[in-house]
Write a protein that holds these residues in place. Structure first.
Motif, PDB file in Angstrom:
ATOM      1  N   GLY A  16       0.833  -1.204   0.000  1.00  0.00           N
ATOM      2  CA  GLY A  16       0.000   0.000   0.000  1.00  0.00           C
ATOM      3  C   GLY A  16       0.864   1.248   0.000  1.00  0.00           C
ATOM      4  N   MET A  84      -6.629   5.326  -4.487  1.00  0.00           N
ATOM      5  CA  MET A  84      -6.247   3.908  -4.498  1.00  0.00           C
ATOM      6  C   MET A  84      -4.819   3.764  -3.984  1.00  0.00           C
ATOM      7  N   GLY A  85      -4.601   2.706  -3.240  1.00  0.00           N
ATOM      8  CA  GLY A  85      -3.287   2.471  -2.652  1.00  0.00           C
ATOM      9  C   GLY A  85      -3.363   2.517  -1.142  1.00  0.00           C
ATOM     10  N   MET A  86      -4.495   2.996  -0.604  1.00  0.00           N
ATOM     11  CA  MET A  86      -4.628   3.083   0.847  1.00  0.00           C
ATOM     12  C   MET A  86      -4.896   1.701   1.460  1.00  0.00           C
ATOM     13  N   ARG A  87      -4.330   1.481   2.632  1.00  0.00           N
ATOM     14  CA  ARG A  87      -4.633   0.272   3.406  1.00  0.00           C
ATOM     15  C   ARG A  87      -5.252   0.717   4.727  1.00  0.00           C
ATOM     16  N   PHE A 107     -16.758   2.548   1.499  1.00  0.00           N
ATOM     17  CA  PHE A 107     -16.002   3.441   0.610  1.00  0.00           C
ATOM     18  C   PHE A 107     -15.248   2.649  -0.464  1.00  0.00           C
ATOM     19  N   GLY A 108     -15.585   1.387  -0.585  1.00  0.00           N
ATOM     20  CA  GLY A 108     -15.031   0.586  -1.680  1.00  0.00           C
ATOM     21  C   GLY A 108     -13.781  -0.192  -1.329  1.00  0.00           C
ATOM     22  N   LEU A 109     -13.303  -0.094  -0.094  1.00  0.00           N
ATOM     23  CA  LEU A 109     -12.121  -0.890   0.273  1.00  0.00           C
ATOM     24  C   LEU A 109     -12.516  -2.366   0.296  1.00  0.00           C
ATOM     25  N   SER A 110     -11.638  -3.211  -0.242  1.00  0.00           N
ATOM     26  CA  SER A 110     -11.931  -4.644  -0.275  1.00  0.00           C
ATOM     27  C   SER A 110     -11.277  -5.312   0.928  1.00  0.00           C
ATOM     28  N   GLU A 112      -9.046  -7.355   0.913  1.00  0.00           N
ATOM     29  CA  GLU A 112      -7.604  -7.407   0.655  1.00  0.00           C
ATOM     30  C   GLU A 112      -6.881  -6.155   1.161  1.00  0.00           C
ATOM     31  N   GLU A 113      -7.603  -5.054   1.256  1.00  0.00           N
ATOM     32  CA  GLU A 113      -6.982  -3.785   1.650  1.00  0.00           C
ATOM     33  C   GLU A 113      -7.180  -3.477   3.137  1.00  0.00           C
TER      34      GLU A 113
END
Lengths: 160, 313
Positions: A16, A84-87, A107-110, A112-113
């Motif tokens: 990330g 995109m790129g945030m963890r 907010f769309g974080l999966s 995996e994140e």
């Protein structure tokens, strides 16, 4: 089984580009412990915490909030502008962690994140199968529903 | 295959090498489909074969399908056959299948197409715009005349960007993927080299793997492959797989009923258990750990490293 929450250990995902930690009160000790296991502290790190820092560290800036609600308002503000790129990391009681996990997912974080770790202490949400009330209680095996008075045996079964 | 019989009612030349075919059902209703779906078309040549094509009509449109077919230079005869048929021709189709579905939780879509790779993305646009979800479409083609759906795509204004190699415009994956909001999902239907560039840029920017989706079109064709023999464990039948044919094609030529869908190593529908022999995995379906198990093969693309493979058929 997916319907039983697995105890997970906070895992920093260094792929990330930005790292946001939300932590409940004293559970910040867990964050410090996990960071100590790393070779280096991740760059672009932001920490939001409810309550007061138990052990303060000069190398980390922690934004503190007097309630989960205020912390969540700030979290939403950050996630709304995040790229995109945030963890996302959540550390605290089951209730705290899953509440913030839901917010992050919206907010769309999966999965995996996101990485979560629950502390032993603290409360959890218990759903009453009789009247459908969600009760917030401390960890317990048997509990009487606030709403309908039914004595409930607390199962681990869990709805995502 | 579960068959649908259709009639060609309209043929439109989209580019010098791409034709769009409008198909209606001959005997009832067409099966519904989700955006990104493909289906198999039976090519009635001397050696019967099946080609997979993406549906490029609106999933909300239930009385016809549109397929766009590129006249392929390395055609096995399928695209050549379709390019010479006329309206009124009847075709047999399989049911729509989807290995390139839209993620319903996405907050933004970035669609990247190269050439004929635009087709599954067209069906996605109908759904994305109806749901009013932000999107960008980046479409690389040789020139405007070689760019299928060029006029159709004008309606989306600056949300669609064209890159024409003839004019020296190159698509820059890093530039496209940086500074995108959380919850962005990327859909790639591009040649392999550009796909790798896009995946590399996404990974460097911290995109999780689950946010980058790819559609494969066309199995890898090369002369580097070695022939091998497939031994069917149940019947003890031996089937030679020459270097220019896939295991699936060899099974079909021998009259063996074998499952398949994408025919490009992406969906897993043609999986067969391997009892003995070393597999040369060429698919993008299995994880490295699954590939290392050496006990399953996708017949549409993967081959044998050993001289023979004993498979559970």
């Amino acid at each position: 089984m997916l319907s039983i929450p697995q105890v997970t250990k906070l895992q920093f995902d260094l792929s990330g580009s930005r790292h946001l930690i939300c932590v409940e009160d004293e559970a910040i000790e867990i964050v410090y412990t996990r960071m100590a296991e790393l070779k280096r502290i991740p760059e672009n790190l932001q920490i939001l915490q409810t309550g007061a820092t138990v052990i303060s560290r000069k190398d980390l800036k922690v934004e503190q909030f007097d309630s989960v609600r205020n912390l969540k308002d700030r979290l939403r503000e950050i996630l709304d502008r995040a790229m995109m790129g945030m963890r996302f990391y959540g550390v605290g009681s089951e209730r705290f962690v899953w509440d913030l996990n839901r917010c992050a997912r919206s907010f769309g974080l999966s999965e995996e994140e996101i990485s979560l770790e629950t502390s032993d202490r603290g409360s959890k949400n218990i759903y009453c199968a009789n009247c459908q009330t969600i009760n917030c209680v401390d960890n317990t095996d048997v509990f009487t529903c606030y709403s309908c008075g039914t004595k409930l045996e607390v199962l681990e079964h869990f709805s995502r | 295959m579960n068959e649908q019989v259709v009639r060609v009612v309209e043929i439109e030349k989209l580019t010098p090498r791409i034709k769009r075919f409008r198909l209606v059902s001959v005997n009832g209703k067409l099966a519904s489909f989700s955006p990104g779906s493909h289906l198999a078309v039976e090519i009635p040549l001397a050696k019967r074969q099946y080609n997979s094509y993406s549906l490029c009509s609106s999933p909300y449109q239930t009385n016809f399908y549109d397929l766009a077919v590129l006249l392929s230079e390395n055609s096995r005869g399928g695209s050549e056959y379709l390019h010479q048929i006329t309206t009124g021709t009847e075709l047999k189709l399989g049911l729509p299948k989807n290995s390139f579905a839209l993620n319903s939780l996405a907050r933004k879509y970035i669609l990247i197409a190269g050439g004929i790779g635009i087709t599954p993305l067209i069906s996605m646009l109908f759904v994305i715009t109806r749901h009013q979800i932000p999107f960008e479409l980046h479409y690389a083609a040789k020139s405007p005349t070689e760019c299928a759906f060029y006029r159709f795509l004008q309606q989306y204004g600056d949300r669609v960007k064209f890159y024409f190699s003839e004019r020296g415009n190159r698509l820059n994956p890093k530039q496209i993927l940086q500074e995108q909001p959380l919850g962005t999902h990327v859909y790639l239907c591009v040649p392999q080299s550009l796909r790798e560039d896009c995946r590399g840029a996404a990974s460097a920017l911290g995109y999780p793997k689950s946010a980058v989706h790819r559609e494969l079109f066309g199995a890898v064709k090369t002369n580097k492959f070695k022939p091998f023999t497939a031994v069917l464990a149940r019947s003890e039948q031996r089937i030679d797989v020459p270097q220019d044919k896939t295991l699936l094609e060899a099974l079909e030529a021998a009259g063996i009923k074998a499952n398949y869908s994408c025919r490009a190593g992406g969906c897993g529908a043609c999986e067969v258990k391997v009892i003995e022999g070393e597999i040369n995995h060429l698919d993008s379906y299995y994880s490295p750990a699954e590939k290392a198990e050496q006990n399953r093969i996708l017949t549409c693309i993967s081959r044998a490293k050993s001289k023979q493979l004993v498979i559970d058929l």
